[in-house]
Every structure is written in structure tokens, then in C-alpha cells.
Design a protein around this motif. Structure first.
Motif, short mmCIF file in Angstrom:
data_model
loop_
_atom_site.label_atom_id
_atom_site.label_comp_id
_atom_site.label_asym_id
_atom_site.label_seq_id
_atom_site.Cartn_x
_atom_site.Cartn_y
_atom_site.Cartn_z
N SER A 34 0.83 -1.20 0.00
CA SER A 34 0.00 0.00 0.00
C SER A 34 0.87 1.26 0.00
O SER A 34 2.08 1.19 0.22
N VAL A 35 0.25 2.40 -0.24
CA VAL A 35 0.98 3.66 -0.26
C VAL A 35 1.60 3.94 1.11
O VAL A 35 2.77 4.33 1.22
N PHE A 36 0.84 3.72 2.17
CA PHE A 36 1.34 3.95 3.52
C PHE A 36 2.55 3.07 3.81
O PHE A 36 3.58 3.54 4.31
N THR A 37 2.45 1.79 3.48
CA THR A 37 3.56 0.86 3.70
C THR A 37 4.76 1.26 2.85
O THR A 37 5.91 1.20 3.32
N GLY A 38 4.52 1.67 1.62
CA GLY A 38 5.62 2.10 0.75
C GLY A 38 6.36 3.30 1.30
O GLY A 38 7.58 3.36 1.26
N VAL A 39 5.61 4.27 1.84
CA VAL A 39 6.24 5.47 2.42
C VAL A 39 7.05 5.09 3.65
O VAL A 39 8.18 5.57 3.84
N ILE A 40 6.50 4.24 4.50
CA ILE A 40 7.22 3.83 5.72
C ILE A 40 8.50 3.08 5.36
O ILE A 40 9.56 3.33 5.94
N VAL A 41 8.41 2.17 4.40
CA VAL A 41 9.61 1.43 3.98
C VAL A 41 10.64 2.38 3.39
O VAL A 41 11.84 2.28 3.68
N PHE A 42 10.18 3.35 2.59
CA PHE A 42 11.11 4.33 2.01
C PHE A 42 11.82 5.11 3.11
O PHE A 42 13.03 5.31 3.06
N LEU A 43 11.07 5.57 4.11
CA LEU A 43 11.68 6.35 5.20
C LEU A 43 12.67 5.52 6.01
O LEU A 43 13.74 6.02 6.39
N LEU A 44 12.34 4.27 6.28
CA LEU A 44 13.25 3.41 7.03
C LEU A 44 14.54 3.14 6.25
O LEU A 44 15.65 3.20 6.81
N VAL A 45 14.40 2.87 4.96
CA VAL A 45 15.59 2.62 4.14
C VAL A 45 16.39 3.91 3.98
O VAL A 45 17.62 3.89 4.03
N TRP A 46 15.71 5.06 3.83
CA TRP A 46 16.40 6.34 3.69
C TRP A 46 17.23 6.65 4.93
O TRP A 46 18.38 7.06 4.83
N TRP A 47 16.65 6.44 6.09
CA TRP A 47 17.35 6.74 7.35
C TRP A 47 18.57 5.84 7.51
O TRP A 47 19.64 6.29 7.92
N THR A 48 18.42 4.57 7.18
CA THR A 48 19.55 3.63 7.27
C THR A 48 20.64 3.99 6.27
O THR A 48 21.83 3.99 6.60
N ALA A 49 20.24 4.32 5.05
CA ALA A 49 21.21 4.69 4.01
C ALA A 49 21.93 5.99 4.37
O ALA A 49 23.12 6.14 4.07
N LEU A 50 21.22 6.91 5.01
CA LEU A 50 21.85 8.17 5.41
C LEU A 50 23.03 7.92 6.35
O LEU A 50 24.11 8.48 6.17
N PHE A 51 22.85 7.04 7.32
CA PHE A 51 23.93 6.76 8.25
C PHE A 51 25.07 5.98 7.59
O PHE A 51 26.20 6.02 8.07
N CYS A 52 24.79 5.31 6.48
CA CYS A 52 25.87 4.64 5.74
C CYS A 52 26.65 5.63 4.88
O CYS A 52 27.85 5.47 4.68
N ILE A 53 25.97 6.65 4.37
CA ILE A 53 26.60 7.61 3.46
C ILE A 53 27.28 8.77 4.19
O ILE A 53 28.24 9.35 3.69
N LEU A 54 26.82 9.12 5.37
CA LEU A 54 27.36 10.29 6.07
C LEU A 54 28.89 10.28 6.24
O LEU A 54 29.53 11.31 6.02
N PRO A 55 29.52 9.18 6.62
CA PRO A 55 30.98 9.24 6.81
C PRO A 55 31.80 9.26 5.52
O PRO A 55 33.00 9.52 5.57
N ILE A 56 31.19 9.02 4.37
CA ILE A 56 31.93 8.95 3.11
C ILE A 56 32.47 10.34 2.75
O ILE A 56 31.72 11.30 2.65
N GLY A 57 33.76 10.43 2.56
CA GLY A 57 34.40 11.67 2.14
C GLY A 57 34.52 12.73 3.21
O GLY A 57 34.88 13.87 2.90
N THR A 58 34.26 12.42 4.45
CA THR A 58 34.35 13.40 5.52
C THR A 58 35.76 13.41 6.09
O THR A 58 36.29 12.37 6.47
N ARG A 59 36.35 14.59 6.14
CA ARG A 59 37.70 14.76 6.68
C ARG A 59 37.60 15.61 7.95
O ARG A 59 37.03 16.70 7.93
N PRO A 60 38.14 15.13 9.07
CA PRO A 60 38.08 15.92 10.30
C PRO A 60 39.07 17.08 10.28
O PRO A 60 40.12 17.01 9.65
#
Length: 87
Positions: A2-28
């Protein structure tokens, strides 16, 4: 899916992917100047705009794969080898 389930799955995958991508290319910042608002270890250039865009694109690709698998008979609990027993 359903649309609701699709949005929830998208948000969960987006949040997980964000934490995977955040450290890429970051220099302290090795020095860090607390007077200027920076601390040692903070990113020199975080590039958050590009990381958010990359996260959204990656999530869209992953979401399409999940949507296909959920809708296909290949991964079905109604028919095939994964079928649940009939009552």
C-alpha cells in the motif's frame, strides 16, 4: 504494497542509508578553533546537500527492488517453496 507501507519502507531505508553515506568523504579538522565555532574532529566540509541527494537516489533504487520483491511471486508466502500450510 500500500501507499502507507511504501512510504514507511522508504523512510526506514532512507534513514539507514543516510547513516551509511554520512561518513563517506568526511575529513576531520585536525586543529579546530573553538573561538571560530569549530572543534577538533568536526568535518571540514560535510557536503550535506550532496549526501542527502545521494541518499535519496540510493534509497529510491533499493525501494524499487523491495517493491518488486514484495509484489512478485518469487518471494511469496502464498505459493511456491515458501508457502504457508493451508488450514
Amino acid at each position: 504494497m500500500s501507499v502507507f507501507t511504501g512510504v514507511i519502507v522508504f523512510l526506514l531505508v532512507w534513514w539507514t542509508a543516510l547513516f551509511c553515506i554520512l561518513p563517506i568523504g568526511t575529513r576531520p579538522d585536525p586543529e579546530g578553533d573553538p573561538g571560530a565555532g569549530g572543534w577538533r574532529g568536526t568535518p571540514v566540509a560535510a557536503n550535506l546537500g550532496w549526501k542527502l541527494l545521494g541518499t535519496t537516489v540510493l534509497t529510491a533504487v533499493i525501494w524499487v527492488v523491495i517493491w518488486y520483491l514484495v509484489g512478485s511471486e518469487w518471494l511469496s508466502f502464498r505459493t511456491g517453496p515458501w508457502a504457508l500450510p493451508q488450514n
